[in-house]
Each structure stands twice: as C-alpha cells, then as structure tokens.
Design a protein around this motif. Structure first.
Motif, PDB file in Angstrom:
ATOM      1  N   MET A 109     -28.371 -33.034  12.696  1.00 40.66           N
ATOM      2  CA  MET A 109     -27.503 -32.007  12.160  1.00 40.66           C
ATOM      3  C   MET A 109     -26.167 -32.103  12.875  1.00 40.66           C
ATOM      4  O   MET A 109     -26.103 -32.090  14.090  1.00 40.66           O
ATOM      5  N   ALA A 110     -25.091 -32.198  12.113  1.00 38.54           N
ATOM      6  CA  ALA A 110     -23.739 -32.283  12.666  1.00 38.54           C
ATOM      7  C   ALA A 110     -23.092 -30.908  12.643  1.00 38.54           C
ATOM      8  O   ALA A 110     -23.415 -30.068  11.805  1.00 38.54           O
ATOM      9  N   GLU A 111     -22.176 -30.695  13.574  1.00 39.17           N
ATOM     10  CA  GLU A 111     -21.472 -29.415  13.626  1.00 39.17           C
ATOM     11  C   GLU A 111     -19.976 -29.672  13.508  1.00 39.17           C
ATOM     12  O   GLU A 111     -19.445 -30.560  14.153  1.00 39.17           O
ATOM     13  N   THR A 112     -19.324 -28.875  12.642  1.00 44.52           N
ATOM     14  CA  THR A 112     -17.878 -28.934  12.506  1.00 44.52           C
ATOM     15  C   THR A 112     -17.330 -27.524  12.557  1.00 44.52           C
ATOM     16  O   THR A 112     -18.054 -26.558  12.330  1.00 44.52           O
ATOM     17  N   SER A 113     -16.039 -27.410  12.832  1.00 39.72           N
ATOM     18  CA  SER A 113     -15.425 -26.094  12.953  1.00 39.72           C
ATOM     19  C   SER A 113     -14.049 -26.120  12.285  1.00 39.72           C
ATOM     20  O   SER A 113     -13.374 -27.150  12.288  1.00 39.72           O
ATOM     21  N   MET A 114     -13.653 -24.987  11.713  1.00 39.82           N
ATOM     22  CA  MET A 114     -12.327 -24.871  11.098  1.00 39.82           C
ATOM     23  C   MET A 114     -11.857 -23.431  11.206  1.00 39.82           C
ATOM     24  O   MET A 114     -12.654 -22.515  11.357  1.00 39.82           O
ATOM     25  N   ILE A 115     -10.546 -23.257  11.128  1.00 42.32           N
ATOM     26  CA  ILE A 115      -9.950 -21.926  11.125  1.00 42.32           C
ATOM     27  C   ILE A 115      -9.651 -21.542   9.680  1.00 42.32           C
ATOM     28  O   ILE A 115      -9.080 -22.331   8.924  1.00 42.32           O
TER      29      ILE A 115
ATOM     30  N   VAL B 287     -22.897 -27.608  -5.143  1.00 40.45           N
ATOM     31  CA  VAL B 287     -24.209 -26.988  -4.939  1.00 40.45           C
ATOM     32  C   VAL B 287     -25.203 -27.459  -5.986  1.00 40.45           C
ATOM     33  O   VAL B 287     -24.836 -27.847  -7.093  1.00 40.45           O
ATOM     34  N   ARG B 288     -26.467 -27.395  -5.585  1.00 39.89           N
ATOM     35  CA  ARG B 288     -27.563 -27.825  -6.452  1.00 39.89           C
ATOM     36  C   ARG B 288     -28.684 -26.803  -6.380  1.00 39.89           C
ATOM     37  O   ARG B 288     -28.813 -26.075  -5.396  1.00 39.89           O
ATOM     38  N   ILE B 289     -29.517 -26.798  -7.382  1.00 38.58           N
ATOM     39  CA  ILE B 289     -30.735 -25.989  -7.335  1.00 38.58           C
ATOM     40  C   ILE B 289     -31.554 -26.446  -6.132  1.00 38.58           C
ATOM     41  O   ILE B 289     -31.677 -27.641  -5.873  1.00 38.58           O
ATOM     42  N   GLY B 290     -32.065 -25.484  -5.389  1.00 45.11           N
ATOM     43  CA  GLY B 290     -32.848 -25.778  -4.195  1.00 45.11           C
ATOM     44  C   GLY B 290     -32.045 -25.738  -2.907  1.00 45.11           C
ATOM     45  O   GLY B 290     -32.611 -25.776  -1.822  1.00 45.11           O
ATOM     46  N   ASP B 291     -30.711 -25.663  -3.017  1.00 45.68           N
ATOM     47  CA  ASP B 291     -29.867 -25.566  -1.827  1.00 45.68           C
ATOM     48  C   ASP B 291     -29.968 -24.187  -1.201  1.00 45.68           C
ATOM     49  O   ASP B 291     -30.190 -23.184  -1.903  1.00 45.68           O
ATOM     50  N   VAL B 292     -29.762 -24.141   0.120  1.00 44.21           N
ATOM     51  CA  VAL B 292     -29.689 -22.892   0.854  1.00 44.21           C
ATOM     52  C   VAL B 292     -28.376 -22.897   1.637  1.00 44.21           C
ATOM     53  O   VAL B 292     -28.098 -23.836   2.373  1.00 44.21           O
TER      54      VAL B 292
ATOM     55  N   SER C  90     -34.932 -26.196   6.806  1.00 39.88           N
ATOM     56  CA  SER C  90     -34.248 -27.247   7.568  1.00 39.88           C
ATOM     57  C   SER C  90     -33.112 -27.898   6.781  1.00 39.88           C
ATOM     58  O   SER C  90     -32.204 -28.469   7.377  1.00 39.88           O
ATOM     59  N   HIS C  91     -33.131 -27.828   5.471  1.00 39.87           N
ATOM     60  CA  HIS C  91     -32.072 -28.443   4.672  1.00 39.87           C
ATOM     61  C   HIS C  91     -30.887 -27.494   4.419  1.00 39.87           C
ATOM     62  O   HIS C  91     -29.975 -27.826   3.678  1.00 39.87           O
TER      63      HIS C  91
ATOM     64  N   SER D  95     -26.720 -29.918   7.718  1.00 40.17           N
ATOM     65  CA  SER D  95     -27.983 -30.666   7.664  1.00 40.17           C
ATOM     66  C   SER D  95     -27.765 -31.981   6.919  1.00 40.17           C
ATOM     67  O   SER D  95     -26.758 -32.170   6.232  1.00 40.17           O
ATOM     68  N   ASP D  96     -28.728 -32.873   7.045  1.00 38.25           N
ATOM     69  CA  ASP D  96     -28.636 -34.160   6.345  1.00 38.25           C
ATOM     70  C   ASP D  96     -28.444 -33.977   4.847  1.00 38.25           C
ATOM     71  O   ASP D  96     -27.744 -34.756   4.206  1.00 38.25           O
TER      72      ASP D  96
END
Length: 152
Positions: free
Chosen positions: A1-7, A25-30, A120-121, A142-143
């Motif tokens: 899992m990568a982390e990014t930040s923005m203002i 976005v897709r069906i099944g996304d959270v 996890s996704h 997440s991946d």
C-alpha cells in the motif's frame, strides 16, 4: 500500500477531486473517508456522486447511516455510509455493508467504526484541517487503486 499526500485549498477543489475519483470507480470499490467533523468527507463524497450523475444535493447520511443511490439516478449503484453514530464494530456488522460490494460502490465515512474490518482493497483517504483552513488529504492507496490513483 502506497501513501501520498496533497493540499486541498478549498471546497471547490475538494469537489473537483471527488469528480476525478468518480471517473475511475467500479462496482465493488470501497472509498473510506477519515477525518474529524467538518474536515470535508461529505464534500468529497458529494463530488463523487455528482460526477456519477446525481443531480440533487447528496445529504449527509449521518442519521440514515446508509444512503443508497441507484441507476438511473447515478451511472452505477452507490451506498454512501456514515458510521459516526455507531458505538462499536458489532453495530456495523448488522448493516451487512459487504453485501453492497456485489453490485455497488461503497463510500464509507468514519470507517474507524468498523474496527479492523475495512476491506483490504479500499482507497483510504484521511483529511485533516491545516492551520490556514486548507485540508491535507493523505491517501493510503491499495493495489486495487494504484493505477487509477496515479493519474489523479
């Protein structure tokens, strides 16, 4: 899992980010929206819903807990969830939120109320208020979201 930040400078930019997220976005996304009261979670959710075709203003689901949107109101089914009023993860289990993943996008405000049960996704977006009133958005990507997040 990568982390990014923005203002995020203001509400208009938060809405625009929501619109850009909605493009992929897709069906099944959270999409899990974390942050204190007034941080901008519902604003970001409104941007997503607007870009998916919702013409009316999306209410905060804090009292309904789950606010579903369906085709043709939006281009794909969405369950907008606000868990703020829940006291523990057992109450969240009763909502059977996982059932929405079969045919909907799930947007969850206050996902910490799920305990450790966040999928996890999930795309986890944490919003904090900066001293100048701007928002800092930190994304745990997440991946499942890596390719989609990289072009935002």
């Amino acid at each position: 899992m990568a982390e990014t930040s923005m203002i995020i400078a203001d509400e208009a930019v938060m809405l625009d980010l929501g619109r850009r997220i909605a493009a992929d976005v897709r069906i099944g996304d959270v999409i899990a929206l974390e942050g204190g009261l007034g941080a901008g979670k519902t604003t970001l959710a409104r941007g997503i819903l607007e870009a998916l075709g919702l013409e009316s203003e999306a209410p905060s689901p804090s009292f309904a807990i789950v606010q579903p949107y369906d085709v043709p109101e939006v281009r794909l089914p969405v369950a907008h969830v606000d868990l703020y009023r829940l006291d523990d993860a057992a109450e969240a289990e009763e909502l059977a939120l996982g059932d929405y993943l079969m045919d909907s996008l799930l947007i969850v405000e206050w996902p910490d109320r799920l305990g450790g049960a966040l999928w996890s996704h999930s795309l986890r977006l944490h919003i904090t208020i900066e001293p100048d009133g701007a928002r800092r958005l930190t994304a745990d990507v997440s991946d499942a979201w890596t390719d989609r997040w990289s072009h935002l």
